[in-house]
Design a protein around this motif. Structure first.
Motif, PDB file in Angstrom:
ATOM      1  N   PHE A 205       0.694  -1.189   0.003  1.00 41.53           N
ATOM      2  CA  PHE A 205      -0.053   0.120   0.131  1.00 41.53           C
ATOM      3  C   PHE A 205       0.725   1.246   0.077  1.00 41.53           C
ATOM      4  O   PHE A 205       1.918   1.141   0.619  1.00 41.53           O
ATOM      5  N   ARG A 206       0.280   2.229  -0.578  1.00 44.21           N
ATOM      6  CA  ARG A 206       0.865   3.602  -0.319  1.00 44.21           C
ATOM      7  C   ARG A 206       0.385   4.274   0.994  1.00 44.21           C
ATOM      8  O   ARG A 206      -0.959   4.098   1.109  1.00 44.21           O
ATOM      9  N   VAL A 207       1.176   4.967   1.855  1.00 43.31           N
ATOM     10  CA  VAL A 207       0.505   5.224   3.104  1.00 43.31           C
ATOM     11  C   VAL A 207       0.602   6.537   3.241  1.00 43.31           C
ATOM     12  O   VAL A 207       1.556   7.340   3.241  1.00 43.31           O
ATOM     13  N   VAL A 208      -0.512   7.348   3.703  1.00 39.10           N
ATOM     14  CA  VAL A 208      -0.434   8.723   4.136  1.00 39.10           C
ATOM     15  C   VAL A 208      -1.061   8.844   5.608  1.00 39.10           C
ATOM     16  O   VAL A 208      -1.725   7.823   5.900  1.00 39.10           O
ATOM     17  N   LYS A 209      -0.588   9.745   6.650  1.00 39.48           N
ATOM     18  CA  LYS A 209      -0.902   9.778   8.139  1.00 39.48           C
ATOM     19  C   LYS A 209      -1.450  10.956   8.227  1.00 39.48           C
ATOM     20  O   LYS A 209      -0.941  11.838   7.858  1.00 39.48           O
ATOM     21  N   ALA A 210      -2.338  10.843   9.450  1.00 40.85           N
ATOM     22  CA  ALA A 210      -2.653  12.218  10.097  1.00 40.85           C
ATOM     23  C   ALA A 210      -2.828  11.621  11.530  1.00 40.85           C
ATOM     24  O   ALA A 210      -2.900  10.656  12.045  1.00 40.85           O
ATOM     25  N   ALA A 211      -2.702  12.904  12.454  1.00 41.89           N
ATOM     26  CA  ALA A 211      -2.932  12.547  13.840  1.00 41.89           C
ATOM     27  C   ALA A 211      -4.034  13.174  14.607  1.00 41.89           C
ATOM     28  O   ALA A 211      -4.178  12.957  15.806  1.00 41.89           O
ATOM     29  N   THR A 212      -4.936  14.035  13.657  1.00 43.92           N
ATOM     30  CA  THR A 212      -6.274  14.478  14.214  1.00 43.92           C
ATOM     31  C   THR A 212      -7.190  14.465  13.231  1.00 43.92           C
ATOM     32  O   THR A 212      -6.843  14.144  12.165  1.00 43.92           O
ATOM     33  N   GLY A 213      -8.623  14.569  13.698  1.00 42.47           N
ATOM     34  CA  GLY A 213      -9.556  14.533  12.920  1.00 42.47           C
ATOM     35  C   GLY A 213      -9.448  15.712  12.002  1.00 42.47           C
ATOM     36  O   GLY A 213      -9.740  15.513  10.486  1.00 42.47           O
ATOM     37  N   GLN A 214      -9.053  16.785  12.340  1.00 43.74           N
ATOM     38  CA  GLN A 214      -8.928  18.129  11.405  1.00 43.74           C
ATOM     39  C   GLN A 214      -7.825  17.754  10.417  1.00 43.74           C
ATOM     40  O   GLN A 214      -8.164  18.100   9.075  1.00 43.74           O
ATOM     41  N   GLU A 215      -6.910  17.210  10.684  1.00 39.05           N
ATOM     42  CA  GLU A 215      -5.679  16.983   9.655  1.00 39.05           C
ATOM     43  C   GLU A 215      -6.058  15.830   8.798  1.00 39.05           C
ATOM     44  O   GLU A 215      -5.904  15.948   7.611  1.00 39.05           O
ATOM     45  N   ALA A 216      -6.784  14.818   9.372  1.00 39.72           N
ATOM     46  CA  ALA A 216      -7.377  13.980   8.589  1.00 39.72           C
ATOM     47  C   ALA A 216      -8.218  14.137   7.436  1.00 39.72           C
ATOM     48  O   ALA A 216      -8.194  13.697   6.113  1.00 39.72           O
ATOM     49  N   LEU A 217      -9.086  15.107   7.752  1.00 40.10           N
ATOM     50  CA  LEU A 217      -9.878  15.756   6.767  1.00 40.10           C
ATOM     51  C   LEU A 217      -9.138  16.321   5.509  1.00 40.10           C
ATOM     52  O   LEU A 217      -9.405  16.259   4.476  1.00 40.10           O
ATOM     53  N   LEU A 218      -8.200  17.338   6.060  1.00 36.71           N
ATOM     54  CA  LEU A 218      -7.139  17.953   4.826  1.00 36.71           C
ATOM     55  C   LEU A 218      -6.647  16.860   4.176  1.00 36.71           C
ATOM     56  O   LEU A 218      -6.563  17.087   2.802  1.00 36.71           O
ATOM     57  N   VAL A 219      -5.850  15.809   4.800  1.00 32.04           N
ATOM     58  CA  VAL A 219      -5.078  15.097   4.009  1.00 32.04           C
ATOM     59  C   VAL A 219      -6.133  14.090   3.014  1.00 32.04           C
ATOM     60  O   VAL A 219      -5.652  13.864   2.011  1.00 32.04           O
ATOM     61  N   ALA A 220      -7.310  13.855   3.627  1.00 36.46           N
ATOM     62  CA  ALA A 220      -8.194  12.859   2.979  1.00 36.46           C
ATOM     63  C   ALA A 220      -8.578  13.814   1.548  1.00 36.46           C
ATOM     64  O   ALA A 220      -8.674  13.330   0.365  1.00 36.46           O
ATOM     65  N   ALA A 221      -8.889  15.193   1.644  1.00 38.43           N
ATOM     66  CA  ALA A 221      -9.385  16.056   0.677  1.00 38.43           C
ATOM     67  C   ALA A 221      -8.399  16.225  -0.289  1.00 38.43           C
ATOM     68  O   ALA A 221      -8.406  16.036  -1.605  1.00 38.43           O
ATOM     69  N   ASN A 222      -6.956  16.208  -0.021  1.00 37.75           N
ATOM     70  CA  ASN A 222      -5.749  16.640  -0.781  1.00 37.75           C
ATOM     71  C   ASN A 222      -5.352  15.159  -1.496  1.00 37.75           C
ATOM     72  O   ASN A 222      -5.138  15.167  -2.392  1.00 37.75           O
ATOM     73  N   GLU A 223      -5.347  13.943  -0.658  1.00 37.14           N
ATOM     74  CA  GLU A 223      -4.747  12.863  -1.253  1.00 37.14           C
ATOM     75  C   GLU A 223      -5.603  11.809  -1.970  1.00 37.14           C
ATOM     76  O   GLU A 223      -5.271  10.716  -2.509  1.00 37.14           O
ATOM     77  N   LYS A 224      -6.915  12.062  -1.639  1.00 37.06           N
ATOM     78  CA  LYS A 224      -8.064  11.096  -2.061  1.00 37.06           C
ATOM     79  C   LYS A 224      -7.643   9.604  -1.673  1.00 37.06           C
ATOM     80  O   LYS A 224      -7.479   8.742  -2.901  1.00 37.06           O
ATOM     81  N   PRO A 225      -7.264   9.257  -0.416  1.00 40.12           N
ATOM     82  CA  PRO A 225      -7.139   7.936  -0.276  1.00 40.12           C
ATOM     83  C   PRO A 225      -8.137   6.849  -0.731  1.00 40.12           C
ATOM     84  O   PRO A 225      -9.400   7.371  -0.827  1.00 40.12           O
ATOM     85  N   ASP A 226      -7.957   5.529  -0.853  1.00 40.23           N
ATOM     86  CA  ASP A 226      -8.743   4.418  -1.099  1.00 40.23           C
ATOM     87  C   ASP A 226      -9.692   4.051  -0.011  1.00 40.23           C
ATOM     88  O   ASP A 226     -10.352   3.401   0.002  1.00 40.23           O
ATOM     89  N   PHE A 227      -8.985   4.459   1.380  1.00 38.06           N
ATOM     90  CA  PHE A 227      -9.293   3.815   2.528  1.00 38.06           C
ATOM     91  C   PHE A 227      -8.815   4.644   3.643  1.00 38.06           C
ATOM     92  O   PHE A 227      -7.670   5.269   3.425  1.00 38.06           O
ATOM     93  N   VAL A 228      -9.717   4.905   4.721  1.00 33.92           N
ATOM     94  CA  VAL A 228      -9.201   5.510   5.867  1.00 33.92           C
ATOM     95  C   VAL A 228      -9.171   4.498   7.081  1.00 33.92           C
ATOM     96  O   VAL A 228     -10.224   3.740   7.406  1.00 33.92           O
ATOM     97  N   LEU A 229      -8.222   4.280   7.826  1.00 31.25           N
ATOM     98  CA  LEU A 229      -8.079   3.527   9.176  1.00 31.25           C
ATOM     99  C   LEU A 229      -7.965   4.677  10.146  1.00 31.25           C
ATOM    100  O   LEU A 229      -7.167   5.157  10.536  1.00 31.25           O
ATOM    101  N   LEU A 230      -9.034   4.568  10.955  1.00 32.98           N
ATOM    102  CA  LEU A 230      -9.473   5.896  11.634  1.00 32.98           C
ATOM    103  C   LEU A 230      -9.488   5.538  13.152  1.00 32.98           C
ATOM    104  O   LEU A 230     -10.415   4.803  13.758  1.00 32.98           O
TER     105      LEU A 230
END
Length: 127
Positions: free
Chosen positions: A32-57
């Motif tokens: 897999f390619r992995v991107v990470k976030a440490a807060t809900g807010q950061e996760a929203l930004l990363v998800a919007a920018n990176e368009k992951p196929d999946f989120v482990l939350l």
């Protein structure tokens, strides 16, 4: 010419750096390619920018938690359909019910799964 398979991208939302890094290594080891976030807010930004196929939350995090991410995700059509599996040590039936209501595909209790089992679960949702 055979087309090169595109690696699936997973967003790991986890505030404990040790866990986050361990899961990054395991998922990358599984291709897999992995991107990470440490807060809900950061996760929203990363998800919007990176368009992951999946989120482990992770659900319990400082500042904006996983429930915040699930609520806000529904308001953004670009990320609203990305599959999410909630992943927490917080075993509260109300939180679990809310997570499902907000679109989580599953709610895993961290202590009940080995990292390999978590990877296996994730693969079931993005095969």
């Amino acid at each position: 010419v055979p087309t090169k398979s595109v690696k699936k991208k997973i967003l790991i939302v986890e505030d404990e750096e040790l866990l986050s890094e361990m899961y990054r290594q395991i998922f990358e080891g599984e291709g897999f390619r992995v991107v990470k976030a440490a807060t809900g807010q950061e996760a929203l930004l990363v998800a919007a920018n990176e368009k992951p196929d999946f989120v482990l939350l992770d659900i319990l995090m400082p500042e904006e938690n996983g429930m915040y991410f699930l609520e806000q995700r529904q308001l953004n059509p670009d990320i609203a359909t990305i599959p999410v599996v909630a992943f927490s040590n917080f075993e509260d039936p109300h939180i679990k019910k809310s997570a499902f209501r907000l679109g989580a595909k599953d709610y895993l209790i961290k202590t009940n799964y080995t990292p390999q089992e978590v990877v296996h679960k994730v693969k079931q949702y993005i095969s």
